[in-house]
Design a protein around this motif. Sequence first.
Motif, PDB file in Angstrom:
ATOM      1  N   GLY A 264     -12.392 -55.048  66.723  1.00  0.00           N
ATOM      2  CA  GLY A 264     -12.028 -54.958  68.054  1.00  0.00           C
ATOM      3  C   GLY A 264     -11.399 -53.742  68.495  1.00  0.00           C
ATOM      4  O   GLY A 264     -11.519 -53.040  69.336  1.00  0.00           O
ATOM      5  N   LEU A 268     -12.700 -51.159  71.170  1.00  0.00           N
ATOM      6  CA  LEU A 268     -11.684 -50.750  72.061  1.00  0.00           C
ATOM      7  C   LEU A 268     -11.780 -49.147  72.080  1.00  0.00           C
ATOM      8  O   LEU A 268     -11.722 -48.552  73.380  1.00  0.00           O
ATOM      9  CB  LEU A 268     -10.312 -51.049  71.561  1.00  0.00           C
ATOM     10  CG  LEU A 268      -9.236 -50.916  72.850  1.00  0.00           C
ATOM     11  CD1 LEU A 268      -9.578 -51.873  73.763  1.00  0.00           C
ATOM     12  CD2 LEU A 268      -7.852 -51.210  72.235  1.00  0.00           C
ATOM     13  N   VAL A 426     -21.207 -55.656  73.511  1.00  0.00           N
ATOM     14  CA  VAL A 426     -20.946 -54.360  72.851  1.00  0.00           C
ATOM     15  C   VAL A 426     -22.186 -53.315  72.769  1.00  0.00           C
ATOM     16  O   VAL A 426     -21.777 -52.221  72.542  1.00  0.00           O
ATOM     17  CB  VAL A 426     -20.368 -54.853  71.637  1.00  0.00           C
ATOM     18  CG1 VAL A 426     -20.064 -53.619  70.717  1.00  0.00           C
ATOM     19  CG2 VAL A 426     -19.172 -55.889  71.742  1.00  0.00           C
ATOM     20  N   LEU A 462     -17.030 -56.913  79.667  1.00  0.00           N
ATOM     21  CA  LEU A 462     -16.435 -56.766  78.099  1.00  0.00           C
ATOM     22  C   LEU A 462     -14.908 -56.926  78.245  1.00  0.00           C
ATOM     23  O   LEU A 462     -14.332 -57.459  77.357  1.00  0.00           O
ATOM     24  CB  LEU A 462     -16.903 -55.499  77.588  1.00  0.00           C
ATOM     25  CG  LEU A 462     -16.360 -55.423  76.205  1.00  0.00           C
ATOM     26  CD1 LEU A 462     -16.926 -56.650  75.217  1.00  0.00           C
ATOM     27  CD2 LEU A 462     -16.893 -54.259  75.493  1.00  0.00           C
ATOM     28  N   ALA A 463     -14.545 -56.227  79.322  1.00  0.00           N
ATOM     29  CA  ALA A 463     -12.821 -56.024  79.237  1.00  0.00           C
ATOM     30  C   ALA A 463     -12.454 -57.316  79.793  1.00  0.00           C
ATOM     31  O   ALA A 463     -11.410 -57.814  78.946  1.00  0.00           O
ATOM     32  CB  ALA A 463     -12.600 -54.991  80.381  1.00  0.00           C
ATOM     33  N   SER A 466     -12.535 -59.926  76.703  1.00  0.00           N
ATOM     34  CA  SER A 466     -11.626 -59.403  75.478  1.00  0.00           C
ATOM     35  C   SER A 466     -10.358 -60.026  76.159  1.00  0.00           C
ATOM     36  O   SER A 466      -9.283 -60.404  75.343  1.00  0.00           O
ATOM     37  CB  SER A 466     -11.403 -57.922  75.505  1.00  0.00           C
ATOM     38  OG  SER A 466     -12.514 -57.540  75.012  1.00  0.00           O
ATOM     39  N   SER A 470      -8.274 -62.788  74.093  1.00  0.00           N
ATOM     40  CA  SER A 470      -6.802 -62.732  73.524  1.00  0.00           C
ATOM     41  C   SER A 470      -5.919 -63.485  74.189  1.00  0.00           C
ATOM     42  O   SER A 470      -4.892 -63.951  73.487  1.00  0.00           O
ATOM     43  CB  SER A 470      -6.489 -61.046  73.703  1.00  0.00           C
ATOM     44  OG  SER A 470      -6.587 -60.775  74.994  1.00  0.00           O
ATOM     45  N   ASN A 500      -4.404 -59.304  68.823  1.00  0.00           N
ATOM     46  CA  ASN A 500      -4.563 -59.811  69.975  1.00  0.00           C
ATOM     47  C   ASN A 500      -3.553 -59.226  71.137  1.00  0.00           C
ATOM     48  O   ASN A 500      -4.177 -59.065  72.354  1.00  0.00           O
ATOM     49  CB  ASN A 500      -4.455 -61.522  69.901  1.00  0.00           C
ATOM     50  CG  ASN A 500      -5.771 -62.042  69.467  1.00  0.00           C
ATOM     51  OD1 ASN A 500      -6.685 -62.265  70.213  1.00  0.00           O
ATOM     52  ND2 ASN A 500      -5.464 -62.613  68.095  1.00  0.00           N
ATOM     53  N   LEU A 503      -5.299 -56.095  71.855  1.00  0.00           N
ATOM     54  CA  LEU A 503      -6.286 -55.930  72.520  1.00  0.00           C
ATOM     55  C   LEU A 503      -6.324 -56.520  73.900  1.00  0.00           C
ATOM     56  O   LEU A 503      -6.829 -55.995  74.781  1.00  0.00           O
ATOM     57  CB  LEU A 503      -7.276 -57.215  71.877  1.00  0.00           C
ATOM     58  CG  LEU A 503      -8.577 -57.381  72.626  1.00  0.00           C
ATOM     59  CD1 LEU A 503      -9.607 -56.372  72.523  1.00  0.00           C
ATOM     60  CD2 LEU A 503      -9.205 -58.775  71.695  1.00  0.00           C
ATOM     61  N   ALA A 507      -7.510 -53.991  76.447  1.00  0.00           N
ATOM     62  CA  ALA A 507      -8.511 -54.276  77.542  1.00  0.00           C
ATOM     63  C   ALA A 507      -8.100 -54.177  78.870  1.00  0.00           C
ATOM     64  O   ALA A 507      -8.789 -53.963  79.922  1.00  0.00           O
ATOM     65  CB  ALA A 507      -8.940 -55.811  77.148  1.00  0.00           C
TER      66      ALA A 507
END
Length: 978
Positions: A264, A268, A426, A462-463, A466, A470, A500, A503, A507
């Motif tokens: 992660g 990031l 990713v 992707l953001a 995440s 989380s 988390n 993240l 994110a």
Amino acid sequence: MTAQDIYRQLPKRELILTTLVTAMAIVMIEIDRLIGRAGVGYTASMIDASSLRSPVPLPTGESYPWLTLHRLDQSAHGLVLAFTAADLIFLVAYALLFYGLLARVADSGVVGEMAPFKVLTRPRPWMAWAAAGADLVEDALLVILVLNGSPDEPMNGWLASAVAVATSIKWLALFLALGPLLYAVFGTPKGREKLVRWLRAFYQQRFSLLAVLPVVALALVPGAGIFDQLPDIQRAWFELGDRGWQGPTHALVATLLLGAVTFGVFVLGRLFTDEAIRRVEDPGPLPRTILRQWLYGPVVVGVAAVVATALGGEVRFGPLILFCAVPLSIVVSSWIVRRRGQATVPPRLPSDLPLSEIWRAGDLLALAGLVGASLGLVRSCTVMVFAPEGNAVQRVMPLLGLAGALAIWLVGIRVLERFGRLIPLVNELIKPGEGAGLHRSADDAVDARPPAAREQRRPWQLAWVSILLSTACLAALALWPVHLGNALGALGSVMFALGNLILLVGASAALHALWAPPDVFWTGKLRLRETPVVTLLLAAVLAAGLGGSTPEVHGLREGGQQPTAGMTFEVAVDGWKSRTEGCTVEVDGKQFRPLILLASEGGGIRAAYWTAAALDVLARETRCGVDAIAVASGVSGGSVGLATARASKTGGAGEAVWRMGGDDALAQATLGLLVRDPANTVTGVAAPVDGRWLDRAGLMEVAWEQAIPGLGTNFYGPPLSDALPAPLILNSTDATSGCRVLVTQLEVGDGGAALCADAAAPLPYSRDFRSYLGNSQECPTGLRLSTAAMLSARFPYVTPSAVVGPCGAAPVGQLIDGGYAEGSGLGSLVDVAPRLLAEVKGDRTELPVLPILVYLDNGLPDDRTSAPPETHPELLVPPLGALVAGGTQKSPTAWLQRAAALSVGRVNVEATKVFVVAQDSQSAVEAPMGWVLSRASRTSMDSSLGREVASCKAGDIGASGTRYPGMAGLLDLFGACP
């Protein structure tokens, strides 16, 4: 610009050498701890002997720290050789590291011919090997000094002088090697420019830094007491026994979670690198933000409030409304500004970003957590290589941890990239800047790019993945802390919760970096060019935290019966008399009835087990020794041990604390600390556990009760067995007033005092916890044993303060660990003993009473000879004088001296005898002051008590190493020794 133009490999050689230097330093520190325990009557230290300091004369006529090494016990010679072997690797590693860096500085020409003070600023690569050579000579001389063991003072003096010369040369060479490096970085324009680029890079990767720092700090930073909880957690991973496969299971879970957190952090880092590259490639204004994204927080909190209410929890609407008002006001005001067209999109931030450094900083931080965790195994298990308590797996872990840490720098990034290519979202970030583009709304007039470019939405997707992932994980941790804490273990809970959280925040920041800030931030003088996600979040947390603790969040756990009338001192003495009928001790040919005043100092699970195990030994060897206890005073972990003994069968208190010493309680408290308590404080949503709110202290109490059901009984009720029938004084502290709060079955009385400083207060600056008990809504109705023990053991930040009151004449209080006021438990005994001894009345037909003070000291003996104090600079005398004097006057030694005079002048009462039951000086595992106990630490404490009993049986009764007789002397007094 392509990824090949930006990417630079991490400096693997330097990183590997730095890791090796760090690992060997850890090994030497841990071995030196064992060496320090092997000294006979003094503190021995190889590190002190190789540090830059002058010999200090000791009262023995010798000099510290060199000359005393020759008196090390022969059992420590192997430790000295192991220390020297680690130092040899250490010196070769730092020599190679410094030589390479100095050679690079010399070749680069960063330090020019016009540099000032060339003696200090000119790079001389050979100076690194000069330092290593002097270090090698120093090691050889120290080994000779230790192994020689000769009482020949001239010979030892010559060796010590030679060591001092070699040490001075070593440190001078290191200074001359380090000086040019520091000048190259801070004193030259190129160096400062490079430093600024790296600082900017780490700021860009600040969320990865926040995720990695706690893991590295826990693993590498040696702390004292409560800050050193990791070693026993990791040692317990490699133990099988009556805890089953809990340890290995938690080790596997922690390893998998560490891998997930590392991946992660890697993603990031690449996400922020991608954003930085695109900022450079496309310096135009950002598109307008999608305002509905700002409704995510209020929607999540609203759903959480509904779920919590349905499960029996409570919602505080004040914090809930405040939390939701911020994003809602931003959305509404930005929508108004947008509709009116009152503002224009601000320009982007300057695009002169250090892209290569940002990329490498992200990758470096991703691997740093893994390396730190691997070196944590070195720190935790090095002592197991030399301690008899270690098993085969524990003894090989330092080598495996070091090998893993070195291998990570070699292959870590390749493994992460290969795994990342398997995940579509990713994969496109493996080469930042070359994959997906920014998502911009098709109807945004600012975006003049073709439609195909507008549809590139990978970073946005992707953001959001995440964020959603989380959020789901954090919600699960909040709802099921008991089951998930037990499954994850203490370290797994830290990594999963913290990972988390980082993240989620990271994110969110990456998501909002794809758009301009909301329109309201464009107006007036703001003209923000980045969305202040972190600032707004911190403002919300600080606003919620400034209100202080509340009973709704950190009040006492409900339950327990309303207490009956307290035990008066007369009743307590009558109970002691009935228990000690026929119990006598002999001193100087004269018979006495023993009256024990027992004090147990704080120290987490170590203190709890030491207390319980000592009481078990006393009960097993002489029943009279337990029956003679008239009152027992405890602080923090000592209070937990006393409460456990009161709730356990005779002789079973130690085993009960061992069951409590798994990491279930700490794991659940960790989830409360990182997830549940902050969420309730900030949002007002209390996630219930079995239909009621429990903060992290309540979660620990429940976990303790699951291990020891007797801890769930009424504190003010009778003891469950005769393991500890005497009344308890569990010491707590009121953080609001500094008042000492006594949680006790004794009726010390308040005397109508409204404040603990009133003249009518029962004891100096003290309050009986009973004053907080009552029938009104603000008053607790009762107290469980576990809650009473926790009141004395609330050491923030692991556990929070307990908010009680106002109740009647008692004002609102925040109760914390009793060690904040006085950590030994002796202070309460000294204050209570006169009233107790006043009730000891007898006539000529009765035996005189012998007061016996027994102090359970779970630390190491404190009578060792250290360097005598030196004078302080005059400017530092006021603060240091207050600190030293205050600490000395509140020390256990001072309280023991006061306690020894308790019986002076009292009729039918002999002078007080003092015993200190402390661990002996053996090179063994030292249990940390956390809440997790490994079998190795338990065995070390059991062995120490066993040696005391063996000394008693052998008739070898001497001092315990603390200026007072120990357990052997106490057993001998009660006739348990031949």
